[in-house]
Enzyme design. Structure first.
Site, PDB file in Angstrom:
ATOM      1  CG  ASP A 237      -2.111   0.954   1.017  1.00  0.00           C
ATOM      2  OD1 ASP A 237      -3.228   0.458   0.755  1.00  0.00           O
ATOM      3  OD2 ASP A 237      -1.932   2.189   1.090  1.00  0.00           O
ATOM      4  CB  CYS A 326     -14.582   0.666  -5.809  1.00  0.00           C
ATOM      5  SG  CYS A 326     -13.163   1.749  -5.677  1.00  0.00           S
TER       6      CYS A 326
HETATM    7  N1  SAH Z   1      -8.203  -3.703   0.243  1.00  0.00           N
HETATM    8  C1  SAH Z   1      -8.433  -2.718   1.285  1.00  0.00           C
HETATM    9  C2  SAH Z   1      -9.033  -1.433   0.775  1.00  0.00           C
HETATM   10  C3  SAH Z   1      -8.253  -0.761  -0.333  1.00  0.00           C
HETATM   11  S1  SAH Z   1      -8.613   0.923  -0.542  1.00  0.00           S
HETATM   12  C4  SAH Z   1      -9.306  -3.327   2.369  1.00  0.00           C
HETATM   13  O1  SAH Z   1      -9.746  -4.465   2.233  1.00  0.00           O
HETATM   14  O2  SAH Z   1      -9.547  -2.658   3.372  1.00  0.00           O
HETATM   15  C5  SAH Z   1      -7.346   1.415  -1.623  1.00  0.00           C
HETATM   16  C6  SAH Z   1      -5.960   1.503  -0.994  1.00  0.00           C
HETATM   17  O3  SAH Z   1      -5.041   1.745  -2.052  1.00  0.00           O
HETATM   18  C7  SAH Z   1      -5.751   2.613   0.015  1.00  0.00           C
HETATM   19  O4  SAH Z   1      -5.279   2.065   1.210  1.00  0.00           O
HETATM   20  C8  SAH Z   1      -4.674   3.527  -0.624  1.00  0.00           C
HETATM   21  O5  SAH Z   1      -3.726   4.001   0.328  1.00  0.00           O
HETATM   22  C9  SAH Z   1      -3.992   2.597  -1.583  1.00  0.00           C
HETATM   23  N2  SAH Z   1      -3.390   3.172  -2.805  1.00  0.00           N
HETATM   24  C10 SAH Z   1      -3.872   4.128  -3.619  1.00  0.00           C
HETATM   25  N3  SAH Z   1      -3.092   4.275  -4.700  1.00  0.00           N
HETATM   26  C11 SAH Z   1      -2.079   3.383  -4.582  1.00  0.00           C
HETATM   27  C12 SAH Z   1      -0.956   3.032  -5.378  1.00  0.00           C
HETATM   28  N4  SAH Z   1      -0.734   3.628  -6.548  1.00  0.00           N
HETATM   29  N5  SAH Z   1      -0.128   2.075  -4.937  1.00  0.00           N
HETATM   30  C13 SAH Z   1      -0.351   1.466  -3.748  1.00  0.00           C
HETATM   31  N6  SAH Z   1      -1.412   1.738  -2.955  1.00  0.00           N
HETATM   32  C14 SAH Z   1      -2.261   2.692  -3.355  1.00  0.00           C
END
Ligand code: SAH
Length: 382
Positions: A237, A326
């Site tokens: 993340d 989403c």
């Molecule tokens: N799978 C998680 C929810 C994901 S929400 C769950 O089950 O709770 C999307 C996540 O992607 C966020 O935590 C955000 O910090 C991260 N994110 C956004 N852009 C990103 C990128 N380019 N690389 C890595 N993480 C990213």
């Protein structure tokens, strides 16, 4: 409007009779004078009226709000009795619960509320009093989405609305697991409740695997997966606070599986793994919303294709890809086409094994298809 869609766009409003203030109740009348519906006014907003009723005899008053909130909460109690062993869920899902502009999430004894329209912002008091009576929380915290508020020319809405201030970390229960959740500083309102049911589906494929959880946030998917005894998990993340919370959640649940965490960009990290010839048996892709407006759909599909293509290349034959979008603007059909394109370019045979959607505390009202936003495919990649 005749199909009971709850939005009236500014371009559809030919004339306003009398003075109408921000959030006021308005009756919508056709050009020929026929009464159509009743809603709340949002001055200056692209969505000028949010409709609440198509029954001329139904007043848009505090009693209506309370009835709708009561109905939404009662429906969630049935859900909880079904399988959501836990104390966190979405209690009110805006338009989908007949309450445009209002979102209420329950996190243990606390509620997180979003008031996203002028109509709802003006009605905070009756909403709070209905929630206090019906749910009996310890505290109600507002965490409105700043972008949505801006579109409604509302100032950011954040802070304690009623009762006790939630602690910085609230511990919520989801089935047998516990999660630290922050109502004040977590992403969105603290936790991604819409994936609750899907996390159990991922756990079903995790036994004995090397798993890669991309966009892990606080570890929702991997904590469920860890219960099925995978060999090893890697989580990526880009947010350091999210990874800190994930680490804390591993400890909170006494997880013994070895877990590597990376604070990194998934697009880059996947390329690095491909270069290093790393392989996995189970990959979860749960990216943030890529398309926020119609003009971004094409760019969004390129983003989805990119990560899905590389993920397929990283999977051992027979490995599982659990992939989500989403973005409400990317339809289920379009998403499947994008995954198809990725499979062709990766030269892999891909089977859809399961189709996933948002958890049932995020219902879809047939007259408001925009509420149907989360889609997921569980794929076997040969
Ligand atoms: N799978 C998680 C929810 C994901 S929400 C769950 O089950 O709770 C999307 C996540 O992607 C966020 O935590 C955000 O910090 C991260 N994110 C956004 N852009 C990103 C990128 N380019 N690389 C890595 N993480 C990213």
């Amino acid at each position: 409007m005749l199909q009971h869609h709850p939005w009236v766009f500014s371009g559809a409003v030919a004339q306003v009779q009398g003075y109408v203030g921000r959030g006021d109740v308005v009756d919508v009348v056709a050009a020929d004078g026929e009464w159509l519906a009743r809603g709340t006014w949002s001055s200056g907003s692209q969505i000028r009226v949010r409709l609440f009723t198509w029954d001329r005899d139904e007043a848009l008053d505090e009693a209506l709000l309370r009835r709708r909130i009561e109905r939404a909460v009662a429906a969630r109690q049935l859900l909880q009795a079904d399988d959501r062993d836990g104390d966190a869920m979405r209690l009110v899902f805006a338009e989908s619960d007949g309450l445009p502009g209002l979102i209420v999430d329950k996190y243990g004894e606390f509620l997180s509320v979003q008031l996203q329209t002028q109509g709802m912002a003006a009605r905070a008091e009756p909403i709070i009093s209905a929630l206090v009576d019906l749910v009996k929380p310890r505290g109600i915290y507002e965490r409105s989405d700043p972008d949505m508020r801006e579109k409604e020319s509302l100032p950011p809405g954040e802070g304690l609305l009623w009762g006790e201030m939630p602690p910085e970390q609230v511990i919520i229960r989801q089935h047998a697991l516990k999660f630290y959740t922050s109502l004040q500083s977590g992403q969105k309102t603290g936790f991604f409740l819409d994936q609750a049911r899907n996390r159990r589906r991922v756990a079903a494929y995790a036994a004995g695997t090397e798993m890669l959880d991309c966009f892990s946030y606080s570890g929702g998917f991997l904590l469920y997966a860890a219960q099925s005894q995978p060999d090893h998990i890697t989580a990526i993340d880009s947010s350091a606070p999210a990874i800190d919370m994930l680490r804390a959640n591993l400890e909170l649940n006494g997880v013994s599986t070895s877990v590597d965490t990376e604070v990194a960009d998934v697009f880059q990290k996947l390329r690095q793994y491909r270069f290093e010839k790393r392989q996995f048996d189970l990959i979860v892709l749960d990216p943030p919303k890529f398309a926020h407006a119609g003009g971004q759909i094409e760019r969004a599909t390129r983003g989805y294709k990119d990560i899905n293509l590389i993920a397929m290349q990283l999977l051992r034959p027979g490995g599982m890809l659990v992939t989500f979008s989403c973005s409400g603007l990317v339809s289920t059909d379009l998403f499947q086409k994008v995954i198809f394109g990725a499979a062709v370019d990766a030269r892999r045979d891909v089977q859809i094994v399961e189709r996933l959607t948002q958890s049932p505390d995020h219902p879809v009202l047939l007259t408001f298809p925009e509420g149907d936003y989360l889609k997921g495919l569980v794929c076997r990649v040969w």
